[in-house]
Design a protein around this motif. Sequence first.
Motif, PDB file in Angstrom:
ATOM      1  N   ILE A 150       1.676  -3.961  -5.618  1.00 13.62           N
ATOM      2  CA  ILE A 150       3.006  -3.487  -6.017  1.00 13.62           C
ATOM      3  C   ILE A 150       3.093  -3.170  -7.518  1.00 13.62           C
ATOM      4  O   ILE A 150       3.859  -2.308  -7.939  1.00 13.62           O
ATOM      5  N   HIS A 151       2.262  -3.865  -8.332  1.00 15.16           N
ATOM      6  CA  HIS A 151       2.335  -3.661  -9.781  1.00 15.16           C
ATOM      7  C   HIS A 151       1.495  -2.493 -10.261  1.00 15.16           C
ATOM      8  O   HIS A 151       1.483  -2.189 -11.439  1.00 15.16           O
ATOM      9  N   GLN A 152       0.782  -1.869  -9.344  1.00 14.11           N
ATOM     10  CA  GLN A 152      -0.130  -0.795  -9.750  1.00 14.11           C
ATOM     11  C   GLN A 152       0.634   0.505  -9.949  1.00 14.11           C
ATOM     12  O   GLN A 152       1.356   0.955  -9.058  1.00 14.11           O
ATOM     13  N   SER A 153       0.485   1.113 -11.126  1.00 11.19           N
ATOM     14  CA  SER A 153       1.242   2.328 -11.394  1.00 11.19           C
ATOM     15  C   SER A 153       0.355   3.566 -11.255  1.00 11.19           C
ATOM     16  O   SER A 153      -0.005   4.191 -12.245  1.00 11.19           O
ATOM     17  N   THR A 154       0.041   3.890 -10.020  1.00 17.41           N
ATOM     18  CA  THR A 154      -0.755   5.090  -9.761  1.00 17.41           C
ATOM     19  C   THR A 154       0.074   6.317 -10.131  1.00 17.41           C
ATOM     20  O   THR A 154       1.240   6.406  -9.721  1.00 17.41           O
TER      21      THR A 154
END
Lengths: 402, 226
Positions: A150-154
């Motif tokens: 959820i914290h990954q900013s792809t």
Amino acid sequence: MKLADTVRFASGSLRGSPTRTLLMMLAMAIGVAAVVVLTALGEGARRYVVNQFSSLGTNLVIVLPGRTETAGVSPGMLLGQIPREITLDDAEAVLRSPAVNRIAPLTMGTSSISRDALNREVVVLGSTSELLEVRHMTLGLGRFLPPGEIHQSTPVCVLGNKVKQELFGNAPAVGAWVRLGDRRFRVIGIMAAQGESMGFNTDEIVIIPVAAAHQLFNTSGLFRVLVEARSRDSIEQARRDAETILFQRHNGEKDVTVITQDAVLATFDRILTALTMAVGGIAAISLAVAGVLIMNVMLIAVAQRVKEIGLLKALGAPGKQIRNLFFAEAVLLSGIGSVAGLILGYAGSRLIAEIYPSLPVSPPWWAVLAATGIALGTGILFSVWPARRAARLDPVTALSGR
Amino acid sequence: MIALEKISRIFEVGDQQVAALRDISLTLGQGEYVSLMGPSGSGKSTLLNLIGLLDRPSSGTYLLEGRNVSDLDDRQQAEVRSQKIGFVFQSFHLVPRLTAAQNVELPMMLAGVPADERQARVRALLQNYGLSERADHRPDQLSGGQRQRVAIARATVMNPRILLADEPTGNLDQATGREVMKLLENLVTQGITLVIVTHDVEIGARARRQLHMLDGQILSDETRAA
Ligand SMILES: Nc1ncnc2c1ncn2[C@@H]1O[C@H](COP(=O)(O)OP(=O)(O)OP(=O)(O)O)[C@@H](O)[C@H]1O
Ligand SMILES: [Mg+2]
């Protein structure tokens, strides 16, 4: 006297004064039609709202920042006061509840979007891959946000249909790059054209991973968390669990509001049903007025037909028969009037449905029943007195017209 | 057949009392032909209405075929009017929106006679009175004489024993009046009891029994020898 003869005689005297009869029936018909059309409109509005709400998703529990005294629509919610943020970790924690199936965190902001020289303002929605399912959205082309941490900013985005059209026209967009603010995002999917739904036009938004949105807008809070309960029966448990979990995480501070879609829906449902009944009630008053009108006209008819009544008595009609004759007239008047009103009302409802196809207009059965009932009821009730008066007339006095 | 005993009829007008009939005792036999004469206001119509059960006496008893009818209730009186009494009025009293045939049919309809039987009787009666051509005409399309004939047809369609006529020729010219009288007298030969109120001495003199009234009382009661 036979029933058929009574009806025939009564309809004969109605036809004997056609203008009066037509006006009476018109009054009755307009009253009934008004009830039918107005309640159909109210019911249409209610169903419209219900449909819109259901299209939001099923078994939804909504978490929003800020506290309100009672669950439901409240001023605080509308003003959007934010005492303490709901973080992504908060959102994930809700998943611990066994009643919760999945969640979709939501953050929102506006930004400029550009591709080459083309550029416009858009609403940017930050969320996760679950949003598509939870919120009942439909993807047109490509893929939705990728599942994962959820914290990954792809740096990927899904474009609303209209945004895509404006930036790319008919050129393929999936795989291309666009610029949101000062960041570059790769287009991975296009939403299907959907149009307005609860004030939220999915055609004109851009969806990016929630973490990317936080970076873009330099925030860390969530605007909403959409929580999907496992089943209809577990909605309430999901709500309670979400509340407990969040209060705990906020050190016992009750600074979030958790509402169920059902509760909001029920509130709207109640308001709109009340509105429909109020409007229907007002229309029903016009029906009662039509009833009083019938009484007046029947009284005039009694006065005008004194000689005829005296004659009928002289020819061997007992008072009861005279009463039945006037009674039959009133029943015919209000009966034909209300049937005409029903036809008029249904035709009117159909017309409105033609003009506003998105409004599911249809007269509720209880209103149709009530309208017909009130029409016949008042028509009959208000004819009793004139009929009794006619029946009591003394034959000699009546005949001489004194 | 008709026996009135000490019949009085007092009208209350304001706080005044008007005695329209005072202590009238009278018997009429079956098939009698009676004329009722007297100055205006002498009580002729009041008496006729009482006999016809359109009005109730203030005191006294009225026996019709041996039955006390003065204290019957509304429904019973209506029944007697329907079965035994026919009325003919000076101003015809036809229902304007109904045709001649429908007007004649009216008493049978009120009495609940089946429709097909009604049609047959109406047709026969209108034919009898020379009104076949006029069956479908409304009263305003008929002459005064024709209207009164329709009214007589209506009064007799239930085959009543008594026919009461209040100035039946009052609104007609002499020739037409005579025609109407012939029609009524023809009914007497068939056994009906006819009571006719008239101001016309000539017409009154045709009856076998002649009653003269004054101030609510019967002044004279003469029966011509056969
Ligand atoms: N309904 C009534 N109320 C008060 N008085 C009445 C009523 N009917 C009749 N009278 C009075 O009773 C009296 C007799 O009236 P009635 O009509 O019997 O007279 P009549 O002999 O038929 O007169 P005419 O020849 O003018 O028809 C009159 O004085 C009349 O004013
Ligand atoms: Mg008179």
